[in-house]
Design a protein around this motif. Structure first.
Motif, PDB file in Angstrom:
ATOM      1  N   THR A  47       0.850  -1.193   0.000  1.00 17.68           N
ATOM      2  CA  THR A  47       0.000   0.000   0.000  1.00 17.68           C
ATOM      3  C   THR A  47       0.882   1.237   0.000  1.00 17.68           C
ATOM      4  O   THR A  47       2.082   1.180   0.291  1.00 17.68           O
ATOM      5  CB  THR A  47      -0.924   0.029   1.228  1.00 17.68           C
ATOM      6  OG1 THR A  47      -0.114   0.066   2.427  1.00 17.68           O
ATOM      7  CG2 THR A  47      -1.844  -1.183   1.264  1.00 17.68           C
ATOM      8  N   GLY A  48       0.279   2.376  -0.337  1.00 14.73           N
ATOM      9  CA  GLY A  48       0.997   3.635  -0.343  1.00 14.73           C
ATOM     10  C   GLY A  48       0.046   4.805  -0.309  1.00 14.73           C
ATOM     11  O   GLY A  48      -1.186   4.645  -0.377  1.00 14.73           O
ATOM     12  N   THR A  49       0.615   6.013  -0.216  1.00 13.76           N
ATOM     13  CA  THR A  49      -0.171   7.239  -0.152  1.00 13.76           C
ATOM     14  C   THR A  49       0.002   8.026  -1.434  1.00 13.76           C
ATOM     15  O   THR A  49       1.138   8.340  -1.830  1.00 13.76           O
ATOM     16  CB  THR A  49       0.265   8.100   1.046  1.00 13.76           C
ATOM     17  OG1 THR A  49       0.089   7.343   2.252  1.00 13.76           O
ATOM     18  CG2 THR A  49      -0.564   9.384   1.120  1.00 13.76           C
ATOM     19  N   THR A  50      -1.110   8.344  -2.119  1.00 11.29           N
ATOM     20  CA  THR A  50      -1.080   9.156  -3.333  1.00 11.29           C
ATOM     21  C   THR A  50      -1.371  10.614  -2.988  1.00 11.29           C
ATOM     22  O   THR A  50      -1.998  10.918  -1.961  1.00 11.29           O
ATOM     23  CB  THR A  50      -2.108   8.650  -4.353  1.00 11.29           C
ATOM     24  OG1 THR A  50      -3.414   8.674  -3.750  1.00 11.29           O
ATOM     25  CG2 THR A  50      -1.790   7.226  -4.792  1.00 11.29           C
ATOM     26  N   HIS A  51      -0.919  11.542  -3.882  1.00  8.85           N
ATOM     27  CA  HIS A  51      -1.009  12.976  -3.569  1.00  8.85           C
ATOM     28  C   HIS A  51      -1.494  13.812  -4.749  1.00  8.85           C
ATOM     29  O   HIS A  51      -1.156  14.987  -4.846  1.00  8.85           O
ATOM     30  CB  HIS A  51       0.375  13.494  -3.147  1.00  8.85           C
ATOM     31  CG  HIS A  51       0.928  12.828  -1.935  1.00  8.85           C
ATOM     32  ND1 HIS A  51       0.575  13.168  -0.640  1.00  8.85           N
ATOM     33  CD2 HIS A  51       1.804  11.791  -1.812  1.00  8.85           C
ATOM     34  CE1 HIS A  51       1.214  12.409   0.221  1.00  8.85           C
ATOM     35  NE2 HIS A  51       1.974  11.546  -0.465  1.00  8.85           N
ATOM     36  N   ILE A  71       1.959  -0.072 -12.830  1.00 11.13           N
ATOM     37  CA  ILE A  71       1.437   0.092 -11.473  1.00 11.13           C
ATOM     38  C   ILE A  71      -0.019   0.521 -11.548  1.00 11.13           C
ATOM     39  O   ILE A  71      -0.375   1.395 -12.343  1.00 11.13           O
ATOM     40  CB  ILE A  71       2.291   1.094 -10.661  1.00 11.13           C
ATOM     41  CG1 ILE A  71       1.782   1.176  -9.222  1.00 11.13           C
ATOM     42  CG2 ILE A  71       2.371   2.449 -11.329  1.00 11.13           C
ATOM     43  CD1 ILE A  71       2.750   1.891  -8.282  1.00 11.13           C
ATOM     44  N   THR A  72      -0.868  -0.124 -10.761  1.00 12.87           N
ATOM     45  CA  THR A  72      -2.294   0.196 -10.720  1.00 12.87           C
ATOM     46  C   THR A  72      -2.730   0.381  -9.274  1.00 12.87           C
ATOM     47  O   THR A  72      -2.101  -0.132  -8.341  1.00 12.87           O
ATOM     48  CB  THR A  72      -3.142  -0.906 -11.372  1.00 12.87           C
ATOM     49  OG1 THR A  72      -2.923  -2.145 -10.668  1.00 12.87           O
ATOM     50  CG2 THR A  72      -2.781  -1.081 -12.835  1.00 12.87           C
ATOM     51  N   GLY A  73      -3.805   1.112  -9.101  1.00 14.97           N
ATOM     52  CA  GLY A  73      -4.374   1.384  -7.787  1.00 14.97           C
ATOM     53  C   GLY A  73      -5.414   2.481  -7.906  1.00 14.97           C
ATOM     54  O   GLY A  73      -5.511   3.165  -8.937  1.00 14.97           O
ATOM     55  N   THR A  74      -6.182   2.706  -6.856  1.00 13.47           N
ATOM     56  CA  THR A  74      -7.227   3.717  -6.878  1.00 13.47           C
ATOM     57  C   THR A  74      -6.640   5.100  -7.168  1.00 13.47           C
ATOM     58  O   THR A  74      -5.699   5.540  -6.506  1.00 13.47           O
ATOM     59  CB  THR A  74      -7.974   3.752  -5.532  1.00 13.47           C
ATOM     60  OG1 THR A  74      -8.524   2.460  -5.268  1.00 13.47           O
ATOM     61  CG2 THR A  74      -9.081   4.791  -5.543  1.00 13.47           C
ATOM     62  N   GLY A  75      -7.172   5.756  -8.217  1.00  9.66           N
ATOM     63  CA  GLY A  75      -6.732   7.099  -8.568  1.00  9.66           C
ATOM     64  C   GLY A  75      -5.520   7.137  -9.479  1.00  9.66           C
ATOM     65  O   GLY A  75      -5.099   8.226  -9.905  1.00  9.66           O
ATOM     66  N   ILE A  76      -4.950   5.993  -9.812  1.00  5.08           N
ATOM     67  CA  ILE A  76      -3.783   5.945 -10.706  1.00  5.08           C
ATOM     68  C   ILE A  76      -4.280   5.680 -12.120  1.00  5.08           C
ATOM     69  O   ILE A  76      -4.937   4.659 -12.359  1.00  5.08           O
ATOM     70  CB  ILE A  76      -2.794   4.860 -10.267  1.00  5.08           C
ATOM     71  CG1 ILE A  76      -2.277   5.156  -8.858  1.00  5.08           C
ATOM     72  CG2 ILE A  76      -1.629   4.763 -11.247  1.00  5.08           C
ATOM     73  CD1 ILE A  76      -1.385   4.074  -8.288  1.00  5.08           C
ATOM     74  N   ALA A 129      -4.602   7.680   1.439  1.00  6.94           N
ATOM     75  CA  ALA A 129      -3.643   6.898   2.212  1.00  6.94           C
ATOM     76  C   ALA A 129      -4.050   5.429   2.184  1.00  6.94           C
ATOM     77  O   ALA A 129      -5.235   5.093   2.076  1.00  6.94           O
ATOM     78  CB  ALA A 129      -3.571   7.412   3.636  1.00  6.94           C
ATOM     79  N   GLY A 130      -3.053   4.550   2.292  1.00  3.89           N
ATOM     80  CA  GLY A 130      -3.337   3.125   2.326  1.00  3.89           C
ATOM     81  C   GLY A 130      -3.917   2.593   1.035  1.00  3.89           C
ATOM     82  O   GLY A 130      -4.672   1.607   1.048  1.00  3.89           O
ATOM     83  N   VAL A 131      -3.562   3.216  -0.100  1.00  4.85           N
ATOM     84  CA  VAL A 131      -4.063   2.763  -1.394  1.00  4.85           C
ATOM     85  C   VAL A 131      -3.397   1.428  -1.756  1.00  4.85           C
ATOM     86  O   VAL A 131      -2.158   1.324  -1.760  1.00  4.85           O
ATOM     87  CB  VAL A 131      -3.784   3.811  -2.493  1.00  4.85           C
ATOM     88  CG1 VAL A 131      -4.186   3.275  -3.864  1.00  4.85           C
ATOM     89  CG2 VAL A 131      -4.516   5.109  -2.187  1.00  4.85           C
ATOM     90  N   ALA A 132      -4.201   0.425  -2.059  1.00  3.52           N
ATOM     91  CA  ALA A 132      -3.656  -0.885  -2.456  1.00  3.52           C
ATOM     92  C   ALA A 132      -3.004  -0.761  -3.836  1.00  3.52           C
ATOM     93  O   ALA A 132      -3.604  -0.235  -4.775  1.00  3.52           O
ATOM     94  CB  ALA A 132      -4.764  -1.924  -2.484  1.00  3.52           C
ATOM     95  N   LEU A 133      -1.772  -1.258  -3.961  1.00  2.00           N
ATOM     96  CA  LEU A 133      -0.992  -1.139  -5.192  1.00  2.00           C
ATOM     97  C   LEU A 133      -0.705  -2.520  -5.774  1.00  2.00           C
ATOM     98  O   LEU A 133      -0.395  -3.460  -5.030  1.00  2.00           O
ATOM     99  CB  LEU A 133       0.326  -0.410  -4.921  1.00  2.00           C
ATOM    100  CG  LEU A 133       0.228   0.985  -4.303  1.00  2.00           C
ATOM    101  CD1 LEU A 133       1.623   1.498  -3.936  1.00  2.00           C
ATOM    102  CD2 LEU A 133      -0.460   1.951  -5.258  1.00  2.00           C
ATOM    103  N   THR A 134      -0.795  -2.599  -7.101  1.00  2.00           N
ATOM    104  CA  THR A 134      -0.384  -3.809  -7.807  1.00  2.00           C
ATOM    105  C   THR A 134       0.665  -3.430  -8.831  1.00  2.00           C
ATOM    106  O   THR A 134       0.446  -2.526  -9.653  1.00  2.00           O
ATOM    107  CB  THR A 134      -1.577  -4.478  -8.516  1.00  2.00           C
ATOM    108  OG1 THR A 134      -2.550  -4.860  -7.537  1.00  2.00           O
ATOM    109  CG2 THR A 134      -1.124  -5.708  -9.289  1.00  2.00           C
TER     110      THR A 134
END
Length: 571
Positions: free
Chosen positions: A161-165, A188-193, A218-223
């Motif tokens: 997981t990570g934090t996007t800005h 890389i994929t995740g919510t908002g990417i 915050a805590g965005v699941a990343l693949t």
């Protein structure tokens, strides 16, 4: 009646020599051995080389092939693009199934600008390093894109997981990208990417994206995923870590699992098994002597006289001057580089080829080999003792290319010493230490291909854009002799016959020739004087049966194919 004052002369050809006079060359010197190779069974005799056969046209999307590397059963390369005008793009061809393999993520922004197809150039280089094929090309923009790669890693990480800005930064990671080998170019994929986003660079605590996230969280699941062998992924960019490129590298070489890049007068090394990552506390960068740039890199096994065994090394060529030898590794605290005194280098980076005797290359004075002791040989074939003149008078030395396989080093060069300046191919046969050629159908690119019982070459011929061919160096039962729609022709020509020290003019009154041919074929024997004037001409036919045409005989009633006549002398 015997011929008065006659003297027998036995001539057995041994190979091609530059010498214009057989008096100054070994007995058996040939002026040409075109499309002929040593007979595998009998020294001093020659047989036709097999014709090259087209594997496949790469398709209308490709023009001239500018780089070629065979890995396993696939040929990877770079070629001028007909879709992205003015750019080189990667390709992959399956040599077993004879099909193109699609490579994704090829766009104008991440591909290099093509170089001129004539004159000297800086050849692109390709190396397989830890499931990525790294590509150096001076056509990369040198701002965002410095080096390219074809990703085959089959990598997936979906537990972080990570934090996007709403920017290209992701921090607050639950993992260390360096420890998990997250590499530039990974998807890389995740919510908002946004779709199609990939990793540009990493630190131990953050990831930089190729496009800004459209939201923060915050805590965005990343693949994170890479390319695979079935679905290769193209990318280009910059090194990630403590050391980065100042300009696009001109060469790359695998050494101890690391990628070694030539940038200016320095060599930059990556982390082990991570060709795009430089996370060492003391980045691996070695400056080679003066400010003159490195032109080529080659890998060499070195025989150790102290501890025995084999130690790997890299040879760094700085033009035609001294070359440098790199040994050791940072992990074992013995990394070192030394100039090899008395050495002679090369500007023909595509001629640098590993062989059983060491690292072969074309120097300004001809073929040389860096031996297993790190020292350069004298030019092989100089002073009329082999073939050197075509290389000394090469029109564009940087376009010389070579490859070794089947006990043969094949070298293509544009020969400026002949009217018309033709591109020729010369073969050096290691076991017998002889040259043959000039062979027709020279290559703009050539690579060795070994797959089980298959040992051959994959080539991109001069003048045929967007196509790959298979070219064997050793005849077999399945060899054919029609090349690019034309029957192969063969020339066996002696050098000017040697002086017999009799202080008198000499002439050949009669001779015999020894050969073996199928009955349907014939050879033309032409005698000429030193001015090229024809003295005699005769056609000699083969001695075997001519074979049968399909559909013109009763099955089982005739032999299949032509039979070879006996090896015999004919007056």
């Amino acid at each position: 009646m015997a011929i008065r004052n006659s003297q027998k002369l036995t001539f057995t050809g041994i190979g091609v020599y530059d010498s214009i006079d057989g008096t100054n060359a070994p007995p058996g010197a040939l002026a040409a051995c075109t499309n002929l190779v040593p007979n595998p069974s009998t020294a001093g005799t020659f047989v036709p080389r097999p014709a090259a056969a087209q594997l496949s046209a790469l398709g209308g999307a490709y023009g001239a092939v500018t780089a070629l590397l065979v890995v396993g059963t696939r040929a990877y390369g770079m070629a001028a693009s007909n879709g992205i005008a003015g750019h080189d793009v990667p390709f992959c061809y399956d040599l077993v199934n004879n099909v193109m393999v699609s490579i994704s993520n090829i766009v104008s922004a991440n591909t290099p600008v093509s170089q001129s197809t004539t004159g000297d150039w800086t050849p692109p280089q390709m190396q397989m390093i830890a499931n990525r094929i790294v590509v150096t090309h001076v056509g990369f923009d040198g701002a965002t894109h410095f080096v390219g790669w074809i990703d085959l890693r089959n990598y997936t990480y979906a537990s972080g997981t990570g934090t996007t800005h709403s920017s290209t930064l992701i921090d607050g990671l639950s993992f260390n990208p360096w420890l998990l080998a997250v590499q530039p170019g990974d998807k890389i994929t995740g919510t908002g990417i946004p779709a199609g986003t990939y990793v540009v660079s990493t630190t131990s605590t953050s990831i930089t994206l190729s496009q800004a996230a459209v939201s923060s969280g915050a805590g965005v699941a990343l693949t994170i995923t890479s390319g695979t062998t079935a679905a290769p992924l193209w990318g280009s960019g910059q090194l990630s870590g403590n050391l980065q490129f100042a300009s696009p590298p001109v060469a790359v070489q695998q050494f101890n699992g690391r990628a070694y890049y030539a940038v200016g007068n320095a060599v930059i090394g990556s982390d082990s098994l991570l060709p795009l990552q430089t996370t060492n506390a003391s980045p691996l960068s070695i400056v080679m002597g003066d400010s003159s740039p490195i032109t080529a890199l080659g890998g060499l096994p070195l025989a150790s006289q102290v501890i025995g065994g084999v130690i790997q090394s890299v040879i760094a060529f700085k033009g035609s001057g001294l070359y440098y030898q790199i040994t050791g590794d940072p992990a074992t605290s013995n990394l070192a580089s030394n100039a090899v005194q008395g050495s002679v280098g090369t500007i023909a980076s595509n001629s640098v080829t590993a062989t059983p005797l060491g690292l072969a290359y074309i120097a300004p004075d001809g073929l040389r080999i860096v031996g297993l002791d790190g020292k350069s040989s004298e030019p092989i074939g100089a002073d009329g003792q082999g073939v050197a003149v075509p290389f000394v008078f090469a029109v564009s030395p940087t376009r010389i290319n070579a490859a070794y396989n089947q006990n043969v080093l094949r070298i293509s060069v544009q020969n400026g010493d002949i009217n018309g300046q033709p591109t020729q191919e010369w073969w050096y046969h290691f076991t017998r230490g002889i040259w043959t050629g000039p062979h027709t159908f020279p290559c703009s690119m050539i690579a060795a291909y070994n797959n089980g019982a298959i040992n051959t070459f994959v080539t991109a011929p001069v003048g045929i854009a967007g196509a790959l061919w298979r070219s064997d160096a050793v005849p077999s039962l399945t060899s054919t002799y029609v090349e690019n729609g034309s029957n192969l022709s063969f020339i066996y020509q002696t050098a000017l016959l040697p002086d017999n020290q009799a202080a008198a003019m000499n002439q050949v009154v009669e001779s015999t020739q020894a050969y073996a041919l199928p009955g349907a074929l014939a050879i033309t024997v032409l005698a000429q004087d030193e001015s090229g004037n024809q003295l005699g001409l005769v056609t000699l036919s083969g001695g075997g049966s001519p074979g049968s045409s399909w559909g013109s005989f009763t099955w089982g009633g005739y032999p299949w194919g032509a039979s070879l006549g006996p090896f015999k002398q004919v007056r």
